[in-house]
Design a protein around this motif. Structure first.
Motif, short mmCIF file in Angstrom:
data_model
loop_
_atom_site.label_atom_id
_atom_site.label_comp_id
_atom_site.label_asym_id
_atom_site.label_seq_id
_atom_site.Cartn_x
_atom_site.Cartn_y
_atom_site.Cartn_z
N THR A 293 0.83 -1.20 0.00
CA THR A 293 0.00 0.00 0.00
C THR A 293 0.87 1.25 0.00
O THR A 293 0.59 2.22 -0.72
N VAL A 368 -8.44 -0.22 3.42
CA VAL A 368 -7.63 -1.22 2.71
C VAL A 368 -7.04 -2.25 3.65
O VAL A 368 -6.76 -1.95 4.81
N GLY A 369 -6.85 -3.45 3.15
CA GLY A 369 -6.03 -4.43 3.86
C GLY A 369 -6.77 -5.62 4.41
O GLY A 369 -6.21 -6.68 4.60
N GLU A 370 -8.05 -5.47 4.71
CA GLU A 370 -8.82 -6.55 5.30
C GLU A 370 -10.30 -6.19 5.16
O GLU A 370 -10.63 -5.03 4.90
N PRO A 371 -11.15 -7.17 5.35
CA PRO A 371 -12.58 -6.85 5.27
C PRO A 371 -12.93 -5.82 6.35
O PRO A 371 -12.46 -5.92 7.48
N ASP A 393 -13.77 1.21 -0.32
CA ASP A 393 -13.24 -0.02 0.30
C ASP A 393 -12.50 -0.75 -0.81
O ASP A 393 -13.10 -1.36 -1.68
N THR A 394 -11.18 -0.65 -0.77
CA THR A 394 -10.35 -1.09 -1.91
C THR A 394 -9.79 -2.48 -1.67
O THR A 394 -8.97 -2.68 -0.78
N TRP A 396 -7.38 -5.43 -2.88
CA TRP A 396 -6.25 -5.77 -3.75
C TRP A 396 -5.22 -6.53 -2.96
O TRP A 396 -5.47 -6.91 -1.81
N GLN A 397 -4.06 -6.79 -3.53
CA GLN A 397 -3.04 -7.63 -2.90
C GLN A 397 -1.64 -7.18 -3.33
O GLN A 397 -1.50 -6.51 -4.36
N THR A 398 -0.65 -7.62 -2.59
CA THR A 398 0.74 -7.35 -2.98
C THR A 398 0.95 -7.79 -4.43
O THR A 398 1.59 -7.10 -5.22
N ASP A 483 -8.61 -15.60 -1.85
CA ASP A 483 -9.72 -15.03 -1.09
C ASP A 483 -11.05 -15.68 -1.43
O ASP A 483 -11.30 -16.06 -2.58
N ARG A 498 -9.45 -14.81 3.61
CA ARG A 498 -8.61 -15.83 2.98
C ARG A 498 -9.21 -17.22 3.15
O ARG A 498 -9.77 -17.54 4.19
N ASN A 504 -4.56 -12.70 8.30
CA ASN A 504 -4.50 -11.27 8.09
C ASN A 504 -4.63 -10.61 9.46
O ASN A 504 -5.70 -10.43 10.01
N ARG A 509 -0.09 -9.53 6.45
CA ARG A 509 -0.24 -10.89 5.99
C ARG A 509 0.82 -11.77 6.61
O ARG A 509 2.01 -11.48 6.52
C1 WT7 Z 1 -5.02 -9.67 1.29
C2 WT7 Z 1 -3.81 -9.10 0.61
C3 WT7 Z 1 -3.17 -4.67 -0.81
C4 WT7 Z 1 -3.55 -4.05 0.39
C5 WT7 Z 1 -2.80 -4.44 1.61
C6 WT7 Z 1 -2.80 -5.90 1.91
C7 WT7 Z 1 -7.00 -8.83 2.16
C8 WT7 Z 1 -6.99 -6.51 1.19
C9 WT7 Z 1 -9.07 -5.95 1.37
C10 WT7 Z 1 -10.38 -5.39 1.39
C11 WT7 Z 1 -11.19 -7.39 2.28
C12 WT7 Z 1 -8.93 -7.26 1.84
C13 WT7 Z 1 -7.32 -9.98 1.24
C14 WT7 Z 1 -6.10 -10.04 0.34
N1 WT7 Z 1 -7.60 -7.58 1.73
N2 WT7 Z 1 -7.86 -5.52 0.98
N3 WT7 Z 1 -10.63 -4.13 0.98
N4 WT7 Z 1 -11.40 -6.15 1.85
N5 WT7 Z 1 -9.97 -7.99 2.29
O1 WT7 Z 1 -2.03 -6.56 0.97
O2 WT7 Z 1 -0.65 -8.03 2.43
O3 WT7 Z 1 -0.92 -8.54 -0.01
O4 WT7 Z 1 -2.82 -8.86 1.58
O5 WT7 Z 1 -5.58 -8.71 2.17
O6 WT7 Z 1 -7.44 -11.15 1.98
O7 WT7 Z 1 -5.89 -11.28 -0.25
P1 WT7 Z 1 -1.52 -8.02 1.24
#
Ligand code: WT7
Length: 629
Positions: A293, A368-371, A393-394, A396-398, A483, A498, A504, A509
């Motif tokens: 992020t 960002v980052g989790e539900p 509410d964004t 995405w992932q690494t 996910d 996940r 998370n 992660r």
């Molecule tokens: C995992 C990715 C990329 C942002 C930071 C985390 C979860 C991420 C959301 C959201 C629900 C989310 C998923 C994903 N996640 N954003 N808006 N709603 N879950 O990056 O460390 O690569 O983790 O974070 O489970 O797979 P990351």
């Protein structure tokens, strides 16, 4: 490239699916290319390979810095808010940032860093962290930022995996009322890293440190001697830009590789659209640059758009739980982007810390980052946004490099706790266990993406097979996100979490296997099993079941020792919240731990454990339930 209405979003989305190459070529052509691309996309998810803008040449810093010197040289690029609220904030204009990046690029060159070399950056949130990142990108060195909370062991694992030849760090760091050693941790790490030739140290805390002759250099001295002119290296669009390590369900963290061209195009496009950024807006992303992020939406995305980006060194609760709100007022922040765990934590401090805070500059909020749970969403909406700011509410992932499923601020109709709709270029599908597509609405499944977008992961560093098996083998022909997801009656997406062995924790992660390996390193531990469980503030907490050799000795002390071991091996963020000592683990006849059962027990659901008849010793479950905390 800017979407201004729901209709424009729908049109952009349709075009991106029907004519993806034309769609992305038009956007990519808005950037400065040293050599224009003629090929847009070449890809295969079967024998995984993706190439965007393959024959084009560019440099991401020429687009993030030089391009703005003609138009907004004296506008702030980065506003640094130090840990101490009383300390003066420091603004770096685009011109100043450009000069400092050029100088540090020359410092790196003088140390023999060449295009393609790997550089590890282990620093606190100070402007020099962004400068170091951008300097690497300018000369074509591949940066590998390691989050400042990771242990020496984690640093050396990462440095060795990608064979970094130079490390950039500080003497120490300050976070809240704590001073953290940085150089000392790097020194410990480098005892087992023969590949590192040079360490550059920026002074932050004036902590006494050892400086090794012939290896360690002071940032300040080197920068002073360096020229402020450095032409950006011509990078092929598919040359690696950076490596960022992230946890998976098995083994050690893997180095996710992103490349120059596609990452530039996608982070810039998503930043501009999702946040509806207008020139002059102040954008505050609270993430650390040590995570994706921070890479994509504190450094690259904002700077590519000529934005003003706030870089905050401290923590949300220092000196008190009103710190974020004070920063918003102080810098007149218009767009605020943070994680649900921070929202829940601040919510827990009560409304007293909101009294008298002027949040009227805010226009857009992000998560960002989790539900995000509905309660936190509503608090964020009412107390911070005053019912006036759309919440994006964004999801995405690494590995995705940029935002994938997200509202477009002020344009996409919102639903609390829904990431809503895919952004242009993103083609999500839900599949069942057998990989069959689940069509229609009002359904649940595993989230996959069926077509490449410009910033998709290219490989896992040094091990392309691992990339293929991790992401492209579970469901052949599809990118599997890991996910679970529901698509409601309106076609809106809600990420449910996940479905693999990745936890998370506060938006960080962490793999269950990683924590188990760390626990197992403690003397006297025979075996362990780790699962995530629902946690009010962190989203998920870490629950560890541990079998010890001598179960009768001092439990409390052993618990603390195990925590210390995990902190030493991985870092404090991976410390289990609960440790239960057990005498056996629920294993199938083939020796596989049934984590499903352990998850239920950790959740406190003892009644619905499901079928336990395939267990080698079903009695083990009763004894685990008896001992559950
Ligand atoms: C995992 C990715 C990329 C942002 C930071 C985390 C979860 C991420 C959301 C959201 C629900 C989310 C998923 C994903 N996640 N954003 N808006 N709603 N879950 O990056 O460390 O690569 O983790 O974070 O489970 O797979 P990351």
């Amino acid at each position: 490239m800017r979407i201004k209405s729901l209709q424009e979003y729908q049109e952009a989305y349709s075009l991106s699916v029907e004519k993806p190459e034309q769609f992305w070529a038009d956007i990519a052509n808005e950037f400065d290319w040293i050599k224009p691309f003629t090929k847009v996309l070449d890809w295969s998810f079967d024998d995984y390979s993706v190439k965007w803008f393959e024959d084009g040449q560019m440099n991401i810093t020429a687009n993030a810095l030089d391009r703005h010197l003609k138009t907004i040289p004296d506008q702030a690029a980065i506003i640094y808010e130090p840990n101490e609220p009383g300390d003066e904030a420091i603004t770096l204009t685009y011109r100043e940032l450009h000069t400092r990046v050029c100088k540090f690029s020359n410092v790196l060159k003088a140390q023999g860093v060449n295009k393609g070399d790997r550089v590890c950056i282990y620093m606190p949130m100070i402007p020099e962290l962004a400068i170091a990142v951008l300097a690497c990108a300018r000369i074509g060195a591949i940066h590998s930022v390691v989050f400042g909370g990771f242990s020496a062991q984690s640093i050396s694992d990462r440095v060795n995996d990608s064979q970094c030849k130079l490390v950039i760090t500080t003497d120490g760091a300050v976070r809240g009322n704590k001073t953290i050693p940085m150089k000392e941790t790097v020194d410990d790490a480098l005892l087992s890293c023969p590949c590192v030739e040079t360490v550059i140290v920026k002074i932050r805390t004036k902590t006494p440190i050892s400086m090794l002759k012939g290896r360690d250099l002071w940032w300040e001295e080197e920068e002073m001697q360096a020229s402020g002119i450095c032409a950006p290296e011509a990078m092929n669009a598919e040359d690696p830009l950076f490596i960022l390590y992230t946890s998976g369900s098995t083994g050690k963290p893997k180095g996710v590789v992103h490349t120059c061209g596609g990452y530039m195009v996608y982070t810039a496009y998503t930043f501009a659209n999702v946040f509806q950024y207008n020139l002059g807006d102040v954008f505050f992303c609270t993430a650390d640059i040590g995570w994706i992020t921070g890479h994509s939406y504190l450094v690259y995305g904002p700077l590519l758009n000529g934005a003003i980006s706030v870089l905050f060194e401290g923590i949300p609760t220092y000196p008190d739980a009103g710190r974020f709100w004070d920063i918003i007022k102080r810098h007149q922040v218009n767009i605020f982007y943070t994680a649900p765990t921070a929202i829940r934590s601040l919510m827990g401090f009560g409304d007293a810390f909101l009294v008298g805070k002027d949040l009227s500059s805010l226009r857009v909020l992000g998560s960002v980052g989790e539900p995000i749970n509905v309660e936190a969403w509503q608090w964020y909406d009412e107390k911070i946004g005053k019912g006036n700011c759309p919440i994006v509410d964004t999801w995405w992932q690494t590995e995705t490099g940029g935002l994938m499923i997200s509202p477009i601020a002020g344009i996409t109709p919102l639903k609390p706790a829904f990431a809503t709709l895919p952004l242009p270029g993103v083609q999500p599908i839900l599949v069942d266990e057998n990989g069959n597509e689940i069509e229609g609405n009002g359904v649940n499944g595993n989230l996959c993406i069926k077509y490449p977008w410009p910033s998709i992961i290219r490989t896992t560093y040094g091990d392309h097979e691992r990339c293929k098996t991790t992401y492209f083998s579970t469901y052949p022909g599809l990118y599997f996100t890991g996910d679970g997801c529901m698509r409601d009656e309106d076609g809106y997406y809600r990420i449910t979490g996940r479905v693999d062995d990745v936890m998370n924790i506060s938006g960080h992660r962490i793999g269950t296997a990683e924590v188990e390996n760390a626990i197992n390193m403690h003397t006297g531990v025979i075996e362990s099993a780790v699962v995530g469980y629902p946690h009010d503030v962190k989203g998920q907490g870490i629950y560890a079941y541990v079998i010890c050799e001598h179960p009768t000795i001092n439990d409390e002390l052993t618990r603390k020792d195990i925590l210390a071991t995990v902190a030493r091996v991985i870092g404090p963020i991976a410390k289990p919240d609960k440790i239960q000592f057990v005498t056996g683990l629920p294993k199938t006849r083939s020796g596989k731990i049934m984590r499903r059962i352990l998850r239920k027990v950790a959740e406190g659901e003892f009644g619905s454990l499901g079928d336990t008849s395939t267990l080698l010793d079903p009695g083990v479950v009763d004894s685990i339930i008896k001992g559950a905390i």
